[in-house]
Design a protein around this motif. Structure first.
Motif, PDB file in Angstrom:
ATOM      1  N   VAL A 137       0.868  -1.181   0.000  1.00  0.00           N
ATOM      2  CA  VAL A 137       0.000   0.000   0.000  1.00  0.00           C
ATOM      3  C   VAL A 137       0.903   1.229   0.000  1.00  0.00           C
ATOM      4  O   VAL A 137       1.785   1.366   0.850  1.00  0.00           O
ATOM      5  CB  VAL A 137      -0.921   0.031   1.233  1.00  0.00           C
ATOM      6  N   SER A 138       0.686   2.131  -0.962  1.00  0.00           N
ATOM      7  CA  SER A 138       1.575   3.292  -1.088  1.00  0.00           C
ATOM      8  C   SER A 138       0.839   4.444  -1.749  1.00  0.00           C
ATOM      9  O   SER A 138      -0.360   4.353  -2.030  1.00  0.00           O
ATOM     10  CB  SER A 138       2.802   2.906  -1.937  1.00  0.00           C
ATOM     11  N   THR A 139       1.581   5.518  -2.011  1.00  0.00           N
ATOM     12  CA  THR A 139       1.044   6.651  -2.777  1.00  0.00           C
ATOM     13  C   THR A 139       1.580   6.614  -4.209  1.00  0.00           C
ATOM     14  O   THR A 139       1.719   7.654  -4.846  1.00  0.00           O
ATOM     15  CB  THR A 139       1.406   7.985  -2.107  1.00  0.00           C
ATOM     16  N   LEU A 140       1.875   5.434  -4.704  1.00  0.00           N
ATOM     17  CA  LEU A 140       2.370   5.276  -6.074  1.00  0.00           C
ATOM     18  C   LEU A 140       1.436   5.977  -7.057  1.00  0.00           C
ATOM     19  O   LEU A 140       0.229   5.763  -7.046  1.00  0.00           O
ATOM     20  CB  LEU A 140       2.461   3.782  -6.406  1.00  0.00           C
ATOM     21  N   ASP A 141       2.002   6.831  -7.910  1.00  0.00           N
ATOM     22  CA  ASP A 141       1.221   7.620  -8.855  1.00  0.00           C
ATOM     23  C   ASP A 141       1.862   7.509 -10.238  1.00  0.00           C
ATOM     24  O   ASP A 141       2.901   8.103 -10.499  1.00  0.00           O
ATOM     25  CB  ASP A 141       1.162   9.078  -8.401  1.00  0.00           C
ATOM     26  N   SER A 142       1.242   6.747 -11.113  1.00  0.00           N
ATOM     27  CA  SER A 142       1.806   6.504 -12.446  1.00  0.00           C
ATOM     28  C   SER A 142       1.858   7.756 -13.306  1.00  0.00           C
ATOM     29  O   SER A 142       2.590   7.795 -14.292  1.00  0.00           O
ATOM     30  CB  SER A 142       0.995   5.422 -13.173  1.00  0.00           C
ATOM     31  N   PHE A 169       7.104   1.069  -6.710  1.00  0.00           N
ATOM     32  CA  PHE A 169       7.019   0.441  -8.025  1.00  0.00           C
ATOM     33  C   PHE A 169       8.130  -0.591  -8.224  1.00  0.00           C
ATOM     34  O   PHE A 169       7.869  -1.748  -8.566  1.00  0.00           O
ATOM     35  CB  PHE A 169       7.095   1.504  -9.130  1.00  0.00           C
ATOM     36  N   TYR A 170       9.384  -0.180  -8.012  1.00  0.00           N
ATOM     37  CA  TYR A 170      10.495  -1.085  -8.293  1.00  0.00           C
ATOM     38  C   TYR A 170      10.645  -2.164  -7.227  1.00  0.00           C
ATOM     39  O   TYR A 170      10.973  -3.315  -7.541  1.00  0.00           O
ATOM     40  CB  TYR A 170      11.796  -0.294  -8.469  1.00  0.00           C
ATOM     41  N   LEU A 171      10.393  -1.830  -5.965  1.00  0.00           N
ATOM     42  CA  LEU A 171      10.404  -2.883  -4.956  1.00  0.00           C
ATOM     43  C   LEU A 171       9.321  -3.910  -5.258  1.00  0.00           C
ATOM     44  O   LEU A 171       9.552  -5.121  -5.164  1.00  0.00           O
ATOM     45  CB  LEU A 171      10.201  -2.288  -3.563  1.00  0.00           C
ATOM     46  N   GLY A 172       8.131  -3.426  -5.629  1.00  0.00           N
ATOM     47  CA  GLY A 172       7.053  -4.351  -5.972  1.00  0.00           C
ATOM     48  C   GLY A 172       7.428  -5.262  -7.119  1.00  0.00           C
ATOM     49  O   GLY A 172       7.158  -6.478  -7.095  1.00  0.00           O
ATOM     50  N   GLN A 173       8.080  -4.695  -8.115  1.00  0.00           N
ATOM     51  CA  GLN A 173       8.485  -5.479  -9.284  1.00  0.00           C
ATOM     52  C   GLN A 173       9.408  -6.633  -8.893  1.00  0.00           C
ATOM     53  O   GLN A 173       9.233  -7.770  -9.336  1.00  0.00           O
ATOM     54  CB  GLN A 173       9.180  -4.553 -10.283  1.00  0.00           C
ATOM     55  N   TYR A 174      10.395  -6.343  -8.054  1.00  0.00           N
ATOM     56  CA  TYR A 174      11.356  -7.377  -7.675  1.00  0.00           C
ATOM     57  C   TYR A 174      10.856  -8.261  -6.540  1.00  0.00           C
ATOM     58  O   TYR A 174      11.303  -9.409  -6.399  1.00  0.00           O
ATOM     59  CB  TYR A 174      12.700  -6.737  -7.322  1.00  0.00           C
ATOM     60  N   LEU A 175       9.927  -7.776  -5.733  1.00  0.00           N
ATOM     61  CA  LEU A 175       9.365  -8.608  -4.669  1.00  0.00           C
ATOM     62  C   LEU A 175       8.466  -9.713  -5.216  1.00  0.00           C
ATOM     63  O   LEU A 175       8.135 -10.655  -4.489  1.00  0.00           O
ATOM     64  CB  LEU A 175       8.595  -7.736  -3.667  1.00  0.00           C
ATOM     65  N   ASP A 235      -2.458   5.835  -8.431  1.00  0.00           N
ATOM     66  CA  ASP A 235      -2.657   5.452  -9.833  1.00  0.00           C
ATOM     67  C   ASP A 235      -1.635   4.358 -10.145  1.00  0.00           C
ATOM     68  O   ASP A 235      -0.458   4.634 -10.325  1.00  0.00           O
ATOM     69  CB  ASP A 235      -2.456   6.663 -10.746  1.00  0.00           C
ATOM     70  N   CYS A 236      -2.103   3.126 -10.207  1.00  0.00           N
ATOM     71  CA  CYS A 236      -1.216   1.972 -10.394  1.00  0.00           C
ATOM     72  C   CYS A 236      -1.221   1.452 -11.831  1.00  0.00           C
ATOM     73  O   CYS A 236      -0.856   0.303 -12.079  1.00  0.00           O
ATOM     74  CB  CYS A 236      -1.610   0.853  -9.442  1.00  0.00           C
ATOM     75  N   SER A 237      -1.605   2.290 -12.793  1.00  0.00           N
ATOM     76  CA  SER A 237      -1.731   1.816 -14.175  1.00  0.00           C
ATOM     77  C   SER A 237      -0.412   1.359 -14.771  1.00  0.00           C
ATOM     78  O   SER A 237      -0.391   0.592 -15.738  1.00  0.00           O
ATOM     79  CB  SER A 237      -2.356   2.909 -15.054  1.00  0.00           C
ATOM     80  N   SER A 238       0.724   1.814 -14.217  1.00  0.00           N
ATOM     81  CA  SER A 238       2.029   1.362 -14.710  1.00  0.00           C
ATOM     82  C   SER A 238       2.423  -0.002 -14.166  1.00  0.00           C
ATOM     83  O   SER A 238       3.399  -0.594 -14.623  1.00  0.00           O
ATOM     84  CB  SER A 238       3.118   2.377 -14.338  1.00  0.00           C
ATOM     85  N   VAL A 239       1.698  -0.485 -13.186  1.00  0.00           N
ATOM     86  CA  VAL A 239       2.041  -1.762 -12.547  1.00  0.00           C
ATOM     87  C   VAL A 239       1.527  -2.904 -13.414  1.00  0.00           C
ATOM     88  O   VAL A 239       0.371  -3.325 -13.299  1.00  0.00           O
ATOM     89  CB  VAL A 239       1.455  -1.846 -11.122  1.00  0.00           C
ATOM     90  N   PHE A 267      -3.858  -4.780  -9.054  1.00  0.00           N
ATOM     91  CA  PHE A 267      -3.795  -3.546  -8.275  1.00  0.00           C
ATOM     92  C   PHE A 267      -5.164  -2.911  -8.116  1.00  0.00           C
ATOM     93  O   PHE A 267      -6.118  -3.258  -8.827  1.00  0.00           O
ATOM     94  CB  PHE A 267      -2.842  -2.545  -8.931  1.00  0.00           C
ATOM     95  N   ILE A 268      -5.238  -1.967  -7.183  1.00  0.00           N
ATOM     96  CA  ILE A 268      -6.381  -1.066  -7.030  1.00  0.00           C
ATOM     97  C   ILE A 268      -5.833   0.356  -7.030  1.00  0.00           C
ATOM     98  O   ILE A 268      -4.908   0.670  -6.278  1.00  0.00           O
ATOM     99  CB  ILE A 268      -7.139  -1.315  -5.706  1.00  0.00           C
ATOM    100  N   SER A 269      -6.386   1.237  -7.868  1.00  0.00           N
ATOM    101  CA  SER A 269      -6.015   2.650  -7.891  1.00  0.00           C
ATOM    102  C   SER A 269      -7.033   3.448  -7.099  1.00  0.00           C
ATOM    103  O   SER A 269      -8.236   3.417  -7.411  1.00  0.00           O
ATOM    104  CB  SER A 269      -5.940   3.164  -9.338  1.00  0.00           C
ATOM    105  N   ILE A 270      -6.564   4.156  -6.066  1.00  0.00           N
ATOM    106  CA  ILE A 270      -7.460   4.922  -5.196  1.00  0.00           C
ATOM    107  C   ILE A 270      -7.950   6.195  -5.880  1.00  0.00           C
ATOM    108  O   ILE A 270      -9.118   6.563  -5.798  1.00  0.00           O
ATOM    109  CB  ILE A 270      -6.750   5.300  -3.878  1.00  0.00           C
TER     110      ILE A 270
END
Length: 383
Positions: free
Chosen positions: A8-13, A24-30, A42-46, A51-54
């Motif tokens: 859960v973060s404030t990730l904004d694509s 983003f990058y930690l999620g990718q490698y995790l 906004d998780c559209s880049s994931v 994902f869920i975009s708030i």
């Protein structure tokens, strides 16, 4: 796949820099260690996980999304990055009966300190003070909850101890990393974008507009002042600013600086970084440049000779003056003279570039960071 991990973060694509990079990058490698699900603005880049975009920084919306995800995804661990997501996760679990996943917090910055340091250098100090108090209370709630914390740098545990008189029992310092496309020094995707400006050495500043924090604005203003100081040396040094357009600048612009705006394509961004000669981190003491960590690591990974004020290296104490980069004072004259010296003697400082790159490859890839964090998350979930 093993355990399920909810990030859960404030990730904004729409802003793929700053606060975007860590989740983003930690999620990718995790995903190598967990079955991952992302919640962010906004998780559209994931592309690597569901994902869920708030859509907004709304505490209630975050709580609702986390509750839904717990019911449907059934995570074993919630990894909540920064204050708002951390509070939402804490509240979601506090009032939940039955199944409760483990919770781990992540402090990318110590926000109260950043607001406090900028209090007397912003247009509206009252607003800044209110934000300082709000974030101090919010982060305090998280700190005194006793939940394990992963901090992006050694400075954060020290600040927690100073500001709250408490050092959490479980706090781990795992900083940011760099991406593979920057570490690959052989990869030049196009011709030199600065060819028309040669033989001048290109001094690069990355300073996109970011939510709330004016640190990048301060770095742009200092760069303009440095460029003015060196305008007579335009054939030797030319400044490039990525992330700003000319119309963002109200003051007169010297002839030896160009503003490229935001480069939406990653390939274009990497190309402009790799063909630069010198990278600049011109942050004043008031800037409290937490986000500068990302820029510094990108510069080192791209084999740039870095010129920085002390504030530009906050949280990266391993990188030292005349070992990995050139650290200058805070005045315009000091920064300008160091830049001019670097441009005039760039071969002389190649050993610094090589030393910084070696340190980066050994310890600062996102892959290595994700491995460290995965170990912590697994330990916490078993305790």
């Amino acid at each position: 796949m093993g355990k399920r991990l909810l990030i859960v973060s404030t990730l904004d694509s729409s802003q793929p820099f700053g606060a975007f990079t860590r989740p983003f990058y930690l999620g990718q490698y995790l995903t190598k260690y967990f079955d991952v699900f992302q919640i962010g603005l906004d998780c559209s880049s994931v592309k690597y996980a569901p994902f869920i975009s708030i859509g907004s920084r709304n505490l209630k919306s975050y709580i609702q999304a986390i509750g839904k995800c717990i019911d449907e995804f059934r995570p074993d661990i919630i990894y909540a990055q920064e204050t708002l997501p951390g509070l939402a996760a804490l509240i979601s679990l506090k009032f939940r009966k039955g199944y409760k996943p483990s919770l781990v917090l992540d402090f990318h910055t110590f926000s109260a300190y950043e607001y406090w340091m900028r209090l007397f250098s912003v247009a509206n100090p009252f607003k800044e003070f209110v934000q300082c108090i709000k974030t101090y209370i919010a982060q305090g709630i998280l700190i005194f909850s006793g939940i394990p914390i992963i901090a992006a740098g050694d400075a954060i545990p020290k600040l927690i101890s100073q500001w709250y008189g408490k050092t959490p029992q479980q706090i781990y310092s795992i900083g940011n990393g760099v991406t593979e496309d920057l570490l690959n020094t052989e990869l030049f995707l196009d011709k030199d974008p600065y060819q028309a400006l040669r033989p001048a050495k290109i001094v690069l500043l990355i300073a996109p507009k970011t939510f709330q924090f004016p640190s990048n604005d301060m770095s742009v203003l200092m760069t303009i002042e440095v460029a003015k100081y060196l305008e007579a040396h335009g054939k030797k040094v030319h400044f490039i600013v990525i992330g700003r357009d000319n119309n963002d600048i109200l003051s007169p612009i010297p002839s030896n600086i160009s503003f490229l705006g935001f480069l939406p394509k990653r390939e274009a961004f990497v190309n402009h970084v790799k063909y630069a000669d010198i990278a600049l981190l011109p942050f004043s003491k008031q800037a409290v440049a937490g986000g500068a960590r990302n820029k510094a690591l990108d510069y080192f990974a791209s084999r740039k000779l870095v010129v920085s004020t002390p504030e530009g290296l906050r949280g990266l104490e391993e990188f030292r003056h005349l070992e990995h980069l050139l650290v200058t004072g805070y005045s315009t004259e000091e920064v300008a003279n160091t830049v001019l010296d670097a441009a005039s003697n760039i071969d002389k400082y190649q050993s610094l570039v090589d030393s910084a790159y070696t340190l980066i490859t050994e310890k600062y890839s996102w892959n290595a960071r994700a491995q460290n964090i995965a170990q912590i998350l697994l330990e916490v979930s078993h305790s």
